[in-house]
Design an enzyme around this catalytic site. Sequence first.
Site, short mmCIF file in Angstrom:
data_model
loop_
_atom_site.label_atom_id
_atom_site.label_comp_id
_atom_site.label_asym_id
_atom_site.label_seq_id
_atom_site.Cartn_x
_atom_site.Cartn_y
_atom_site.Cartn_z
N CYS A 291 0.49 -1.53 -0.04
CA CYS A 291 0.21 -0.02 -0.11
C CYS A 291 0.89 1.64 0.00
O CYS A 291 0.61 2.01 -0.60
CB CYS A 291 -1.21 -0.09 0.78
SG CYS A 291 -0.10 -0.10 2.65
N HIS A 339 -2.58 0.98 6.74
CA HIS A 339 -2.74 0.85 5.66
C HIS A 339 -3.12 2.25 5.15
O HIS A 339 -3.34 3.90 5.95
CB HIS A 339 -4.46 0.07 5.24
CG HIS A 339 -4.85 0.01 3.55
ND1 HIS A 339 -4.15 -0.64 3.73
CD2 HIS A 339 -5.60 0.44 2.89
CE1 HIS A 339 -4.21 -0.47 1.77
NE2 HIS A 339 -5.57 0.10 2.05
N HIS A 351 -5.52 1.83 -4.38
CA HIS A 351 -4.96 0.84 -3.52
C HIS A 351 -4.62 -0.04 -3.53
O HIS A 351 -5.38 -0.83 -4.58
CB HIS A 351 -5.61 1.54 -1.33
CG HIS A 351 -6.55 0.41 -1.52
ND1 HIS A 351 -7.33 -0.23 -0.33
CD2 HIS A 351 -8.03 -0.25 -2.45
CE1 HIS A 351 -7.73 -0.77 -0.58
NE2 HIS A 351 -8.71 -0.94 -1.86
#
Length: 379
Positions: A291, A339, A351
């Site tokens: 990420c 994240h 993402h």
Amino acid sequence: MASHARPRPAGTRVAGIRTPALATAALTSVALLSQTATAAPSTDDRPSLEEVEKKVDDLYRQAESATEKYNSAKEKTATQRKEVDTLLDDVAQRTQKLNEAREELGSFAAAQYRTGASAPDTATFLLADTPQDYFDQTQLMGRMTDRQKGAVDDYISAQSATMKKRQEATKSLETLTDSQADLKTAKATVQRKLSAARELLSQLTAEEKARLAAIEKKKQEEAARKAAELAQQQKAAEQTAAAEQEASTPDSSAPADSSYATKADKALAFARAQVGKPYVWGATGPDSYDCSGLTQAAWNAAGITLPRTTYDQVNFGTTVSLANAQPGDLVFFYDDVSHVGLYIGNGMMIHAPKPGAYVREESIYYDGESAIHSVVRPA
């Protein structure tokens, strides 16, 4: 004389007693039921599908959190390795200078010996316990030539600097060793969490996997609904702000500052080009990403150098409210900030979701509204 006793029915001897056939059948049934219960535990003992889904999601989140720790340890290790290499090179150069200074002092000692000098000052220096011991003998220093004194000063200075750098290098090596241990631990944690998640999923039947997919689809539909609501709210806020600005400055025709929008467009263009590439923990491209590796690469394409990890990216730039989020902003998730995604507008983001998934566009509510931690504008 013939016996008139009636034959006994066939049976099974249990503890020396012959049992009737009916009782034997009953015992056999009990034994079989007992074996079945032992071999196949009751389905009541198995976790529900919802529990499995939650456990798998938790394991993936833990793996991603461990991935960010791995990224941090890896970055730290690389920095420290460079520092150690620089220090060792410096020590080598200083050691060379120290040897040259020692050789010069040795040449003075040899010259004094050949000429029969009554006070072999340089030789005495070389035989002293430390250079400073000899330096303190001022009566000997007084008999030295300026060149000899300069050689002694150079030697003492070189020795002191070399010892200091060696100590720094030793300390840096110890720190590097600790960082390498942290890196190894983080890597093992990621692998352990992913293995546990795969093991849970492998135990599901085809029917359970289909039901799990249906649950996931329902979650995505709810996330899309929330994204649409946010898009409407943001559009209404923009219209209100534009109307207020027009009312306050009706004659102004100056365009709004578009420097951020220009950079964000470049970052988003890069991110969109990565859609479909696999999530791989620790990866920074170009074939796969995690990420924070994706957001770092996207903004790097726009000329902005982001830090490597989510822990550092969240502190890079300006925090803004979700209602004021603009395309290009970074959206962070979970209390541990493990994240991050790149906001593209209308409640959506690009993402790299998790292991086993691919870079994709998705609602920022993909894991519920409570999962959103903060929004940061990096430029």
